[in-house]
Design an enzyme around this catalytic site. Sequence first.
Site, PDB file in Angstrom:
ATOM      1  N   TYR A  19      55.129 -14.269  29.629  1.00  0.00           N
ATOM      2  CA  TYR A  19      54.165 -14.659  29.945  1.00  0.00           C
ATOM      3  C   TYR A  19      53.605 -15.546  28.789  1.00  0.00           C
ATOM      4  O   TYR A  19      53.781 -15.544  27.455  1.00  0.00           O
ATOM      5  CB  TYR A  19      52.950 -13.562  29.780  1.00  0.00           C
ATOM      6  CG  TYR A  19      52.583 -14.103  31.547  1.00  0.00           C
ATOM      7  CD1 TYR A  19      51.981 -15.361  32.383  1.00  0.00           C
ATOM      8  CD2 TYR A  19      53.231 -12.924  32.577  1.00  0.00           C
ATOM      9  CE1 TYR A  19      52.017 -14.465  33.888  1.00  0.00           C
ATOM     10  CE2 TYR A  19      52.902 -12.558  33.676  1.00  0.00           C
ATOM     11  CZ  TYR A  19      53.071 -13.741  34.330  1.00  0.00           C
ATOM     12  OH  TYR A  19      52.159 -13.894  35.609  1.00  0.00           O
ATOM     13  N   ASP A  31      47.657  -6.875  25.228  1.00  0.00           N
ATOM     14  CA  ASP A  31      49.018  -7.502  24.484  1.00  0.00           C
ATOM     15  C   ASP A  31      48.400  -7.709  23.012  1.00  0.00           C
ATOM     16  O   ASP A  31      49.072  -8.117  22.073  1.00  0.00           O
ATOM     17  CB  ASP A  31      48.677  -9.235  24.927  1.00  0.00           C
ATOM     18  CG  ASP A  31      49.704  -9.043  26.601  1.00  0.00           C
ATOM     19  OD1 ASP A  31      50.615  -8.655  26.906  1.00  0.00           O
ATOM     20  OD2 ASP A  31      49.305  -9.845  26.942  1.00  0.00           O
TER      21      ASP A  31
END
Length: 762
Positions: A461, A376
């Site tokens: 998310y 990420d």
Amino acid sequence: MNVKTVLILLVLALATIFALVCVLLTRGRAPSTCQHQPPEQDGADDGQSLVFADLTPEELAQVVRYLQGNLGVPLVDASRAKPSDNCIASVDLQVPAKAEVLRFLDGGGARPPREALAVLYFGNQPEPNVTEYVVGPLPTPAYHRDVTVQKYGGKVPYHRRPVTGREYTDINALIQRELRKALRFLAVCCDSDGTDLAILTTAPRGFKSGDRATWFVLFHSLAGTGYYLSPVGLEVLVEHRDLHVSRWQLRQVFYNGQYFASMAHLEAAFLDNSLEVVRIENLQAEAGLGSMRPQRLPGPPAPLQYEPQGPRYRVRDNRVTFQGWSIAFGMNLYSGPRLFDIRYHGERIVYELSLQEALALYGSNCPGGMSTRYLDGSFGIGRFAYELVRGLDCPYTATYVDRHYLVESDTPKTNQNSLCIFEHDAALPLRRHFSDSQSFYYGGLRKNTLVIRAISTLINYDYIWDFMFHSSGAMEVRVHATGYISSSFFHGQGTDYGNRVGPHTLGTMHLHHVHYKVDLDVDGQLNSVETQDMGYKLMAEPWSMQNTIERLYLRRKRLEREDEAAFPLNAPMPRYISFASPSPNKWGHLRSYRIQISSFAGEHLPTSSSMERSISWGRYQLAVTRRKEEEPTSTSIYNQNDPWTPTVAFADFINNETITNEDLVAWISVGFLHVPHAEDVPNTVTVGNGVGFFLRPYNYFSEDPSVNSPDSVYFSSDQDAGVCGANPLACLPPTAACTPHLPPFRYGGFLNLSLALPAGGL
């Protein structure tokens, strides 16, 4: 004296008596008026913390202007730049070297020059590459130096660069053109012409160094709800390495367990009835699996946390102080929240506490899911920390701080109110005792905690990043996962890879691994690693020698080298691991801080994997290394798109150097295995999905420092516990009657979404 005068004097006398009685009755009690109390002053506020402060919009703009005028090459705004252009990808703070900072903070040395780190993509060169420059001094830059070779041993190959928003836009356009080659198939399978399908990226992008080919997964796009739960079964592989967008191509198509060379081949298979088509109705948002719209009318308001007399912490610039704590806070564009110079009652305990990386590794029987290993940080954990919702993401009366950034644009942007600070009542005693023998008394202390929080939304998310500071001198770091699961189209033996959560939806299993850097300076920079654990020794009873007893004893050990202090993920490790200083406390024990990890991580990617070295930090739940200025981070934003030849390989940090009385860093991994289930619809709750670690004093003090907390409560059996002077809790009713002045609810979190990934997803 007439009657009127007598009555007036009598009324005045009664009023005086009443006032005196009120004074006597309220003596020792809290004031009944709602007074704002200024927060305590925790040491001098001399602006030293600004050495760690994020760049301001003005500084970001100055760096851009300097680069545009001093590099001698044309620069295109990154929001419009093609792969064959040169552009400024990002600008962020260049944190000064630790030695320079400590000379300034502790030794009266000069303030280090304020500098920026600029990442540039050079596509318009004979050898396209990524180059990093340090630019300074700010606020008026006068120099730049290329630090790429110094940091990475050479230029960064161009194919390793993160994908830009403009690149995703061009990929979208290519996919839309290709979808038009199978309109009859799309009409039957998906009730769509392709224009209303959402496109989700995967990563990494290939199988060997130099590849830049990405699987994209297609979903029904439902306005106002999460499309991640509505896969249509169609996935496409796009080759996009060439610098000329016109040469990009769709290399492969997957549908419902079958692979095709192109959309035209898929359409042909559909027309000759050799393709099994699963018809999926394009539902309205209200009927979709991922709708978060309330299903009931609002009820009465929930309990509200507030400070009756104002916050007890103090925020100035980038520093927060609270009951002895002092913390400098910031946000890295890519790696997210980071803290510096953490002190307790004036003593530095941690120099740097920072998030490094978040990994999500998926399993599936569809190509997009089975090949996905998201790092990420390459997408921007700090960049996508959006505005927090007052009263839900943080307490309504929390302090909210704006964060400024510059990425894929020549213009700075602001995510307002994207970091919050608040004092949290945990509704749990920090410690307490009720004495019912010898003497009768009660003593206790509320568990009130200072919290610094940010939340990153990485497409599907949402990660809640918490840093908490307790009055016992302990620090707590925690991450919770929420948001939407990423899913695959359910087909074949799909339940080997997760659970079915919808008519055509497979909730795909995945690992969450999160990595942190903790540069502890416990009673100074020179520390050692001590371990303690329990053992049993069978021995004869000393008092009789006729019987045996299993005597519990404490095993102590000092770890001498880095290899000893590298603890593999999920392997047994000593229950007590501490960073110890050479100095003893009052009782002769070395002043120490203990690392206590709370994690239930899944298994690490096998070391035989060709991409494992890029995430080799995940091998260890804890690794301790000697601190080196040339090892500032455990990963790189370039590892995502070339994990086969990682730009930074954490495993190389561990080379068995001595770690006795050295400046040390603890690298901590936490995580969990997530097998999605029906209750992850509409989306995942935080309950049970939180992991982290503590940094706890261990013989650092001579007693628990919370004995000095102003929140302590003590009363004995011979006291009236209802008297404010004897018990602070008795002061609460009049104080808490002060209703807070709540600011109006406003939200501007949708202001800067033009820079979000148009074809992204993590």
